[in-house]
Design a protein around this motif. Structure first.
Motif, short mmCIF file in Angstrom:
data_model
loop_
_atom_site.label_atom_id
_atom_site.label_comp_id
_atom_site.label_asym_id
_atom_site.label_seq_id
_atom_site.Cartn_x
_atom_site.Cartn_y
_atom_site.Cartn_z
N PHE A 220 28.77 -12.53 64.91
CA PHE A 220 28.10 -11.89 63.77
C PHE A 220 29.00 -10.84 63.12
N ALA A 221 29.71 -10.08 63.93
CA ALA A 221 30.61 -9.05 63.39
C ALA A 221 31.74 -9.70 62.58
N LEU A 222 32.26 -10.81 63.08
CA LEU A 222 33.33 -11.51 62.36
C LEU A 222 32.83 -12.04 61.02
N LEU A 223 31.64 -12.65 61.01
CA LEU A 223 31.07 -13.16 59.77
C LEU A 223 30.80 -12.02 58.78
N PHE A 224 30.34 -10.90 59.29
CA PHE A 224 30.05 -9.75 58.42
C PHE A 224 31.34 -9.21 57.79
N LEU A 225 32.37 -9.00 58.61
CA LEU A 225 33.63 -8.46 58.10
C LEU A 225 34.27 -9.43 57.10
N GLY A 226 34.22 -10.72 57.42
CA GLY A 226 34.79 -11.70 56.50
C GLY A 226 34.06 -11.72 55.17
N SER A 227 32.74 -11.66 55.23
CA SER A 227 31.95 -11.66 54.00
C SER A 227 32.23 -10.42 53.15
N VAL A 228 32.36 -9.27 53.81
CA VAL A 228 32.64 -8.04 53.07
C VAL A 228 34.02 -8.10 52.42
N ALA A 229 35.02 -8.58 53.16
CA ALA A 229 36.37 -8.67 52.62
C ALA A 229 36.43 -9.61 51.42
N ILE A 230 35.78 -10.77 51.53
CA ILE A 230 35.78 -11.73 50.43
C ILE A 230 35.02 -11.19 49.23
N ALA A 231 33.91 -10.51 49.49
CA ALA A 231 33.12 -9.94 48.39
C ALA A 231 33.90 -8.86 47.66
N LEU A 232 34.61 -8.00 48.41
CA LEU A 232 35.38 -6.92 47.78
C LEU A 232 36.52 -7.48 46.94
N LEU A 233 37.23 -8.46 47.47
CA LEU A 233 38.34 -9.05 46.72
C LEU A 233 37.84 -9.79 45.48
N SER A 234 36.72 -10.48 45.61
CA SER A 234 36.16 -11.20 44.46
C SER A 234 35.69 -10.22 43.39
N THR A 235 35.10 -9.11 43.82
CA THR A 235 34.67 -8.09 42.86
C THR A 235 35.85 -7.48 42.14
N PHE A 236 36.92 -7.20 42.88
CA PHE A 236 38.13 -6.66 42.26
C PHE A 236 38.70 -7.64 41.25
N ALA A 237 38.73 -8.93 41.61
CA ALA A 237 39.23 -9.96 40.69
C ALA A 237 38.39 -10.01 39.43
N TYR A 238 37.08 -9.87 39.57
CA TYR A 238 36.19 -9.87 38.40
C TYR A 238 36.52 -8.71 37.46
N PHE A 239 36.72 -7.52 38.02
CA PHE A 239 37.00 -6.36 37.17
C PHE A 239 38.42 -6.41 36.59
#
Length: 233
Positions: free
Chosen positions: A82-101
């Motif tokens: 669960f911790a691995l899935l959470f960290l991976g999801s956060v990292a992907i979400a942050l990078l995708s958000t940065f790409a959007y901006f």
């Protein structure tokens, strides 16, 4: 002598008249805007920030962790999954958000006399590149028709690689090359730029063929043919 490279911080200009979108000041009389565009946020996420590779990486780790959890059947292993899935999801979400901006705050502009890059997520700045500064330009096409157009400038570039990233050619840190990154319909944009540079230099440009979009990115990664070389000399 080449015109000086100008970096204009957004908001530092006070000109009369309406300021066009993506430009730090109104266009001078007689200068025509030829094209404006921005990178695709998905292409920035996948090609610049490698979100797809990161997703595969976390997916493989999660699969390995899942198999071990099912074999060992301990609560600690399930919490690790669960911790691995959470960290991976956060990292992907942050990078995708940065790409959007990045895509949201970027405007590339080509006029009859110059190229202007308005870039910057936190602090917006405009990079003014007169055609007399452009020594050469490359075109790299991708399968979806988008592409990168790096600009080789005459003389030293005063803008640092970190300041310009991701709108700079990768790994060119000594002689920084500004780049129109992940531009949709890049072949058409390159043609517009080639014709504008040639017209500025008093030359003519014949239409050039681009490689089929279905070919690999590596096969399409060469320079624009010399017969239509983009030069500001």
């Amino acid at each position: 002598m080449s015109a000086p490279l100008r970096v204009i911080r957004a908001g530092n200009t006070s000109s009369l008249g309406r300021v066009p979108h993506g430009l730090p000041a109104p266009l001078p009389k007689g200068e025509t805007l030829l094209w404006q565009g921005a990178p695709s946020w998905k292409n920035v996420a996948f090609r610049v920030l490698h979100v797809r590779k990161l997703t595969i990486y976390f997916g493989i780790l999660a699969a390995i962790c899942l198999v071990r959890s099912m074999m060992v059947q301990t609560q600690q292993m399930w919490w690790s999954l669960f911790a691995l899935l959470f960290l991976g999801s956060v990292a992907i979400a942050l990078l995708s958000t940065f790409a959007y901006f990045v895509a949201k705050t970027t405007v590339y502009t080509i006029t009859e006399k110059r190229i202007v890059l308005r870039v910057g997520v936190a602090i917006s700045m405009s990079l003014n590149l007169p055609f007399t500064m452009v020594e050469n330009a490359d075109l790299r096409l991708f399968r979806d028709g988008s592409g990168d157009i790096p600009l080789l400038l005459a003389g030293a570039t005063r803008v640092g690689y970190i300041t310009l990233w991701p709108h700079a050619r990768p790994w060119r840190t000594r002689r920084v090359q500004p780049m129109l990154r992940s531009v949709p319909d890049a072949a058409r944009v390159a043609q517009i730029l080639a014709r504008a540079l040639a017209a500025s230099a008093g030359q003519t440009v014949a239409a050039f063929d681009t490689a089929p979009a279905a070919e690999s990115a590596e096969a399409l990664g060469g320079r624009i043919p010399a017969s239509v070389a983009m030069t500001g000399d």
